[in-house]
Scaffold this active site. Structure first.
Site, PDB file in Angstrom:
ATOM      1  N   TYR A   1       9.694  18.672  40.555  1.00  0.00           N
ATOM      2  CA  TYR A   1       9.712  17.394  39.801  1.00  0.00           C
ATOM      3  C   TYR A   1      11.014  17.247  39.014  1.00  0.00           C
ATOM      4  CZ  TYR A   1       7.090  13.358  37.989  1.00  0.00           C
ATOM      5  OH  TYR A   1       6.634  12.098  37.704  1.00  0.00           O
TER       6      TYR A   1
ATOM      7  N   LYS B   1       9.896  11.889  32.330  1.00  0.00           N
ATOM      8  CA  LYS B   1       8.512  11.637  31.885  1.00  0.00           C
ATOM      9  C   LYS B   1       8.284  12.180  30.478  1.00  0.00           C
ATOM     10  CE  LYS B   1       6.681   9.430  35.372  1.00  0.00           C
ATOM     11  NZ  LYS B   1       6.567   7.953  35.258  1.00  0.00           N
TER      12      LYS B   1
HETATM   13  N1  LIG Z   1       2.005   8.756  42.526  1.00  0.00           N
HETATM   14  C1  LIG Z   1       1.822   9.753  41.670  1.00  0.00           C
HETATM   15  O1  LIG Z   1       1.482  10.902  42.051  1.00  0.00           O
HETATM   16  C2  LIG Z   1       1.993   9.496  40.204  1.00  0.00           C
HETATM   17  C3  LIG Z   1       1.386  10.355  39.275  1.00  0.00           C
HETATM   18  C4  LIG Z   1       1.560  10.146  37.923  1.00  0.00           C
HETATM   19  C5  LIG Z   1       2.347   9.059  37.496  1.00  0.00           C
HETATM   20  N2  LIG Z   1       2.926   8.240  38.424  1.00  0.00           N
HETATM   21  C6  LIG Z   1       3.740   7.123  37.926  1.00  0.00           C
HETATM   22  O2  LIG Z   1       3.121   5.914  38.258  1.00  0.00           O
HETATM   23  C7  LIG Z   1       4.102   4.884  38.234  1.00  0.00           C
HETATM   24  C8  LIG Z   1       3.957   4.026  39.479  1.00  0.00           C
HETATM   25  O3  LIG Z   1       4.319   4.777  40.617  1.00  0.00           O
HETATM   26  P1  LIG Z   1       3.476   4.788  41.960  1.00  0.00           P
HETATM   27  O4  LIG Z   1       3.073   6.182  42.186  1.00  0.00           O
HETATM   28  O5  LIG Z   1       2.459   3.705  41.955  1.00  0.00           O
HETATM   29  O6  LIG Z   1       4.601   4.502  43.064  1.00  0.00           O
HETATM   30  P2  LIG Z   1       5.188   3.157  43.694  1.00  0.00           P
HETATM   31  O7  LIG Z   1       6.348   3.597  44.511  1.00  0.00           O
HETATM   32  O8  LIG Z   1       4.135   2.373  44.347  1.00  0.00           O
HETATM   33  O9  LIG Z   1       5.689   2.371  42.379  1.00  0.00           O
HETATM   34  C9  LIG Z   1       6.927   2.635  41.750  1.00  0.00           C
HETATM   35  C10 LIG Z   1       7.500   1.272  41.399  1.00  0.00           C
HETATM   36  O10 LIG Z   1       8.710   1.391  40.627  1.00  0.00           O
HETATM   37  C11 LIG Z   1       9.479   0.253  40.969  1.00  0.00           C
HETATM   38  N3  LIG Z   1      10.866   0.388  40.531  1.00  0.00           N
HETATM   39  C12 LIG Z   1      11.753   1.361  40.886  1.00  0.00           C
HETATM   40  N4  LIG Z   1      12.951   1.076  40.316  1.00  0.00           N
HETATM   41  C13 LIG Z   1      12.795  -0.065  39.593  1.00  0.00           C
HETATM   42  C14 LIG Z   1      13.659  -0.864  38.787  1.00  0.00           C
HETATM   43  N5  LIG Z   1      14.956  -0.552  38.604  1.00  0.00           N
HETATM   44  N6  LIG Z   1      13.147  -1.979  38.185  1.00  0.00           N
HETATM   45  C15 LIG Z   1      11.853  -2.317  38.357  1.00  0.00           C
HETATM   46  N7  LIG Z   1      10.981  -1.618  39.116  1.00  0.00           N
HETATM   47  C16 LIG Z   1      11.467  -0.507  39.723  1.00  0.00           C
HETATM   48  C17 LIG Z   1       9.347   0.178  42.482  1.00  0.00           C
HETATM   49  O11 LIG Z   1       9.730  -1.083  42.979  1.00  0.00           O
HETATM   50  C18 LIG Z   1       7.850   0.450  42.656  1.00  0.00           C
HETATM   51  O12 LIG Z   1       7.127  -0.754  42.640  1.00  0.00           O
HETATM   52  C19 LIG Z   1       5.451   5.580  38.090  1.00  0.00           C
HETATM   53  O13 LIG Z   1       5.839   5.585  36.726  1.00  0.00           O
HETATM   54  C20 LIG Z   1       5.118   6.994  38.533  1.00  0.00           C
HETATM   55  O14 LIG Z   1       6.035   7.947  38.036  1.00  0.00           O
HETATM   56  C21 LIG Z   1       2.746   8.433  39.747  1.00  0.00           C
END
Ligand SMILES: NC(=O)c1ccc[n+]([C@@H]2O[C@H](COP(=O)([O-])OP(=O)(O)OC[C@H]3O[C@@H](n4cnc5c(N)ncnc54)[C@H](O)[C@@H]3O)[C@@H](O)[C@H]2O)c1
Length: 255
Positions: free
Chosen positions: A154, A161
């Site tokens: 990570y 984060k």
């Molecule tokens: N998937 C996992 O395992 C997980 C676990 C814990 C937390 N998260 C967090 O959840 C959140 C959503 O991620 P996800 O897993 O749904 O993935 P995802 O790829 O579906 O969503 C990530 C989003 O970030 C957007 N993004 C990236 N750069 C950007 C910018 N400059 N301006 C605006 N938007 C931007 C992308 O367009 C995308 O829609 C993130 O913060 C991620 O770190 C994910």
């Protein structure tokens, strides 16, 4: 309209596919009485196509959270669809490949700066861009991946984060006097585009399968989305600066 979020107006960022955590938040929010405005980054026509899969068609506003002009114009663009906001969802994360998958010691500052700008600083930027539309009782909710530990692969995203978790506490402190809450959901691993961009992400998948006391589905965004809804609702009126773990209980168990 009845439901947990009846009458609430939400701005939801971060939809890119129907596996996005933000998509589940938007869907569940509509099913629970909220009016939803989405923002999309980059491939807007794709986001618009995904938005049509929601129970109600939702408008999509272009927003790159690292673009000062987009942020400055956001409130006026949101006003074209709703007259105010009761909640904002930050579901955004990005780090260049050099920052992930074991590259911690070699990632250059320019790449780390991008990760921190998009994944950490943007939490504050988004909240401030939406603030003119918000009233006491409003809520900002973001998504983290438990940053109290160093995780294999990570790397700088973990640092981003950790910064996000701190930024949420500072936002809680600075916006508390306006009656606005800031809370995060610490989700377990979910197979989204963001997750698949992390080389070695399977290591998380295996660890969760072994250790989460409640078990864990890598393809069920619903538990994380439900927690977001709860934090956006009126049922956590005195909770701010908090992190709610939605990880099957993984964080509570020693190795
Ligand atoms: N998937 C996992 O395992 C997980 C676990 C814990 C937390 N998260 C967090 O959840 C959140 C959503 O991620 P996800 O897993 O749904 O993935 P995802 O790829 O579906 O969503 C990530 C989003 O970030 C957007 N993004 C990236 N750069 C950007 C910018 N400059 N301006 C605006 N938007 C931007 C992308 O367009 C995308 O829609 C993130 O913060 C991620 O770190 C994910």
């Amino acid at each position: 309209m009845s439901g947990l979020l009846a009458g609430k107006r939400l701005l939801v960022t971060g939809v890119i596919t129907d596996a996005s955590i933000a998509f589940s938040v938007a869907k569940l929010a509509q099913e629970n009485g909220a009016q939803v405005v989405l923002t999309g980054y980059g491939r807007l026509s794709l986001v618009e196509r995904i938005a049509r899969r929601l129970p109600e068609p939702a408008p999509v506003i272009e927003l790159d959270v690292a673009n000062a002009e987009h942020l400055a114009g956001l409130a006026d663009k949101v006003r074209e669809h709703v007259d105010g906001l009761d909640g904002v969802v930050h579901s955004i994360g990005f780090a260049p490949q050099s920052c992930l998958g074991g590259g911690f010691l070699d990632a250059p500052w320019e790449d780390v700066a991008t990760a921190l700008h998009v994944s950490t600083y943007s939490y504050k930027s988004l909240a401030m861009a939406a603030l003119p539309l918000m009233q006491p009782g409003g809520a900002v909710v973001g998504l983290t991946f438990d940053a109290t530990k160093a995780w294999p692969v990570y790397d700088w995203m973990g640092v981003a984060k950790a910064g996000l978790e701190s930024a949420s506490r500072y936002l809680a402190m600075h916006l508390g006097k306006q009656g606005i809450r800031s809370n995060l959901v610490a989700a377990g691993p979910l197979r989204t585009i963001a997750a698949k961009s992390i080389p070695g992400f399977e290591q998380f998948e295996d660890a969760w399968a072994e250790r989460a006391p409640l078990g864990w589905s890598l393809t069920d965004q619903d538990p994380a989305a439900r927690a977001c809804l709860a934090l956006l609702s009126d049922w956590f009126p005195a909770t701010t600066g908090e992190i709610v773990h939605v990880d099957g209980g993984y964080h509570a168990i020693g190795a």
